[in-house]
Design a protein around this motif. Structure first.
Motif, short mmCIF file in Angstrom:
data_model
loop_
_atom_site.label_atom_id
_atom_site.label_comp_id
_atom_site.label_asym_id
_atom_site.label_seq_id
_atom_site.Cartn_x
_atom_site.Cartn_y
_atom_site.Cartn_z
N TYR A 119 52.27 16.19 21.97
CA TYR A 119 53.59 16.72 22.28
C TYR A 119 53.58 17.36 23.67
O TYR A 119 52.66 18.11 24.01
CB TYR A 119 53.98 17.76 21.24
N ASP A 120 54.60 17.06 24.45
CA ASP A 120 54.69 17.58 25.81
C ASP A 120 55.92 18.49 25.91
O ASP A 120 57.06 18.01 25.93
CB ASP A 120 54.83 16.43 26.80
N PRO A 121 55.72 19.80 25.95
CA PRO A 121 56.87 20.72 26.03
C PRO A 121 57.66 20.57 27.32
O PRO A 121 58.81 21.02 27.40
CB PRO A 121 56.22 22.10 25.92
N TYR A 176 50.36 11.87 17.80
CA TYR A 176 51.37 10.96 18.34
C TYR A 176 50.94 9.49 18.28
O TYR A 176 51.77 8.60 18.24
CB TYR A 176 51.69 11.37 19.77
N ASP A 177 49.64 9.25 18.25
CA ASP A 177 49.16 7.86 18.15
C ASP A 177 49.76 7.16 16.93
O ASP A 177 50.17 6.00 17.01
CB ASP A 177 47.63 7.84 18.05
N ARG A 196 39.39 15.04 23.75
CA ARG A 196 40.76 15.37 23.35
C ARG A 196 41.67 15.64 24.54
O ARG A 196 42.84 15.23 24.55
CB ARG A 196 40.75 16.59 22.42
N ALA A 197 41.16 16.31 25.56
CA ALA A 197 41.99 16.64 26.71
C ALA A 197 42.43 15.38 27.45
O ALA A 197 43.61 15.24 27.83
CB ALA A 197 41.24 17.57 27.66
N LYS A 198 41.50 14.44 27.65
CA LYS A 198 41.84 13.19 28.34
C LYS A 198 42.81 12.36 27.51
O LYS A 198 43.74 11.75 28.03
CB LYS A 198 40.57 12.39 28.62
N ILE A 238 46.98 10.94 28.16
CA ILE A 238 47.51 9.58 27.98
C ILE A 238 48.66 9.58 26.98
O ILE A 238 49.68 8.90 27.18
CB ILE A 238 46.39 8.62 27.54
N LEU A 239 48.52 10.34 25.90
CA LEU A 239 49.60 10.40 24.91
C LEU A 239 50.88 10.95 25.52
O LEU A 239 51.98 10.47 25.24
CB LEU A 239 49.17 11.24 23.71
N LYS A 240 50.74 11.95 26.38
CA LYS A 240 51.92 12.48 27.06
C LYS A 240 52.52 11.45 28.01
O LYS A 240 53.75 11.35 28.14
CB LYS A 240 51.55 13.76 27.82
N ASP A 241 51.66 10.67 28.66
CA ASP A 241 52.15 9.61 29.55
C ASP A 241 52.89 8.54 28.76
O ASP A 241 53.89 7.98 29.24
CB ASP A 241 50.98 8.98 30.31
N ILE A 242 52.41 8.24 27.56
CA ILE A 242 53.09 7.26 26.71
C ILE A 242 54.49 7.77 26.35
O ILE A 242 55.47 7.01 26.41
CB ILE A 242 52.27 7.00 25.43
N ALA A 243 54.58 9.04 26.00
CA ALA A 243 55.88 9.62 25.65
C ALA A 243 56.83 9.57 26.85
O ALA A 243 58.02 9.26 26.71
CB ALA A 243 55.70 11.04 25.16
#
Length: 510
Positions: free
Chosen positions: A326-328, A419-420, A455-457, A461-466
């Motif tokens: 999740y990206d606030p 999010y995956d 986890r940080a890396k 990527i998950l935030k970039d996907i969003a």
């Protein structure tokens, strides 16, 4: 996966589990009745993705591990586990003296059978296999020890082992009775044993006194499938139902329940997000400018306050704040009808253009929301028609077969709180919930994060996907709604689960 670090207190958890087992009381006479909005249609763990399946079947089955309302992974059919070969193998030490409901022994062969079936031809017929493809093979070391050999890294695998397709099933029973029989006559190792199942009507269970965790406090547990929210609430008021589970209760009916001295509303933050996804292949919504215009044309903040009574949060991507990834900083597009009209004009869409919105017919709250969305779209020159479907038809036929209108309801539990689990299912080419889109860049990002244990890396990527999904306007994100339960006060020690996966072993009734 940093399993050793995550489960450094595993020995303590196992010891506490053992104490709980020895202290567990015999069940007391008492029946609890639960209203669930949907019959999943099959009780086989590999056949489903539905939260309404899990809310029932969490009482029928056990996995190697368990995740409760506190979202922590603890031992279940496995008492402990460790990584071997630099994370390429996970060894599980299995609980002894465990029986399936039919008297069959639980052992390493049952684990092997479960995962080979899940990853094989039978599993390929359902939606769960893709969640477990990181598993290459299962090796039986001895009767109480089993190794999962991994061909790929999956940083969410341990969470997945706590639910859905990874629930352990009885080999001999399935081999003798067949898959079709098993669908309607489920057998697991869980705390409740199925005694009767009537499709579209309900499923009845009795306490399994020989459960490894001790007998439940309830003697009987019944789930009734009541799709109409008003009916479910009326049955709660009449005392014929003790608990109504999400997402049944419309916001408009909360005051009715709260005004009844016998009843109460219990809520908790949950993973469920609601959206209207776009047909990106056909019609005017194939144009990203149109998709963005439709999002800009809807005042979602007002909808949340006026229809949802503030029981939700606006979202910029298909995940809530509890989700890893999740990206606030990714804010929802603002309400801007003039900008929407300008984009529609640029795309050559003239006033009076039409879109069809497909929804679940029994979701009263979402129905109200979509009526409001239709009114907002009318104000920017788009005429929306709403087409309700029976839930199973929409989810098993219309969406997967790419037969939707321009927009369609996608309510997603995100039960892994990662999010995956949402993004891969929604955006990767060929997935059941992605009937229209084929984007190599998106595929590459989705695949790359699954191979990362840092986890940080991976979070980056998950935030970039969003962000990329938002840039392409693949859906109109609506809101992350709280899990809302209506309950009779005669029910004691009920703990609301964020993901509706209810384990009702400690609950009792007056």
């Amino acid at each position: 996966m940093k399993l050793k670090a995550i489960f450094s207190n595993l020995a303590l958890a196992t010891a506490l589990s053992a104490v709980a087992l020895s202290a567990a009381p015999a069940f007391a006479a008492g029946k609890m009745t639960v209203s669930s909005p949907q019959d999943p249609g099959s009780w086989d763990p590999i056949d489903t993705f539905l939260v309404n399946w899990a809310s029932v079947a969490t009482n029928i089955y056990d996995g190697l591990v368990y995740r409760g309302p506190d979202l922590k992974i603890v031992p279940a059919l496995a008492t402990s586990w460790e990584e071997l070969d630099e994370g390429k193998r996970i060894r599980f030490h299995l609980r002894e003296n465990v029986k399936f409901h039919n008297g069959e022994d639980f052992n390493a062969e049952a684990v092997k059978f479960t995962f080979e079936r899940l990853l094989g031809e039978e599993g390929g017929k359902g939606p769960q296999r893709s969640n477990y493809v990181a598993i290459d093979k299962v090796e039986v070391i001895d009767d109480k020890t089993v190794d999962l050999h991994l061909k790929d890294t999956d940083p969410v695998l341990m969470i997945k082992l706590a639910g859905y397709g990874a629930m352990i099933v009885p080999p001999k029973y399935i081999q003798e009775k067949g898959d079709d029989f098993f669908n309607a006559n489920p057998v697991g190792t869980g705390p409740f044993k199925v005694t009767s199942y009537k499709p579209k009507v309900g499923i009845q269970m009795e306490a399994f006194a020989d459960h490894w965790g001790g007998a439940p406090k309830l003697s009987e547990l019944e789930y009734r499938f009541i799709s109409e929210p008003a009916t479910a609430v009326a049955e709660l008021q009449a005392g014929r139902v003790d608990l109504v589970i999400p997402p049944t209760i419309p916001i408009s009916m909360i005051p009715t329940i709260q005004s009844d001295p016998k009843l109460e509303i219990v809520t908790t933050a949950g993973p469920t997000v609601h959206s209207l996804r776009f047909n990106t292949r056909d019609g005017i919504t194939a144009d990203p400018r149109v998709r963005k215009a439709l999002i800009l044309g809807v005042d979602r903040d007002t909808i949340i306050q006026s229809i949802l009574g503030g029981q939700a949060e606006a979202i910029g991507s298909l995940q809530g704040a509890l989700s890893f990834g999740y990206d606030p900083e990714l804010k929802p597009l603002p309400y801007d009808p003039e900008a929407a009209k300008k984009l529609l004009a640029e795309a050559g869409v003239k006033p009076g253009a039409t879109v069809q919105i497909d929804i679940r017919g029994n979701d009263a709250t979402l129905n109200e929301v979509v009526q409001a969305i239709s009114s907002y779209l009318q104000m920017i020159g788009i005429t929306a028609t709403i087409k309700p479907y029976e839930t199973n038809v929409l989810l098993n036929d219309i969406i997967p077969q790419g037969k939707t209108g321009a927009m369609f309801q996608q309510s997603w539990g995100g039960w892994t709180f990662d999010y995956d689990n949402t993004a891969y299912s929604m955006y990767h080419t060929g997935e059941k919930w992605n009937p229209y889109d084929d984007d190599p860049k998106m595929n590459e990002m989705l695949e790359s994060q699954r191979a990362i244990t840092d986890r940080a890396k991976r979070e980056v990527i998950l935030k970039d996907i969003a962000k990329y999904a938002a840039e392409r306007a693949l859906e109109m994100p609506l809101y992350n709604q709280k899990a809302i339960y209506g309950i009779n006060k005669r029910v004691k020690d009920f703990v609301p689960a964020p993901d509706s996966r209810l384990r009702l072993t400690e609950v009792s009734v007056d």
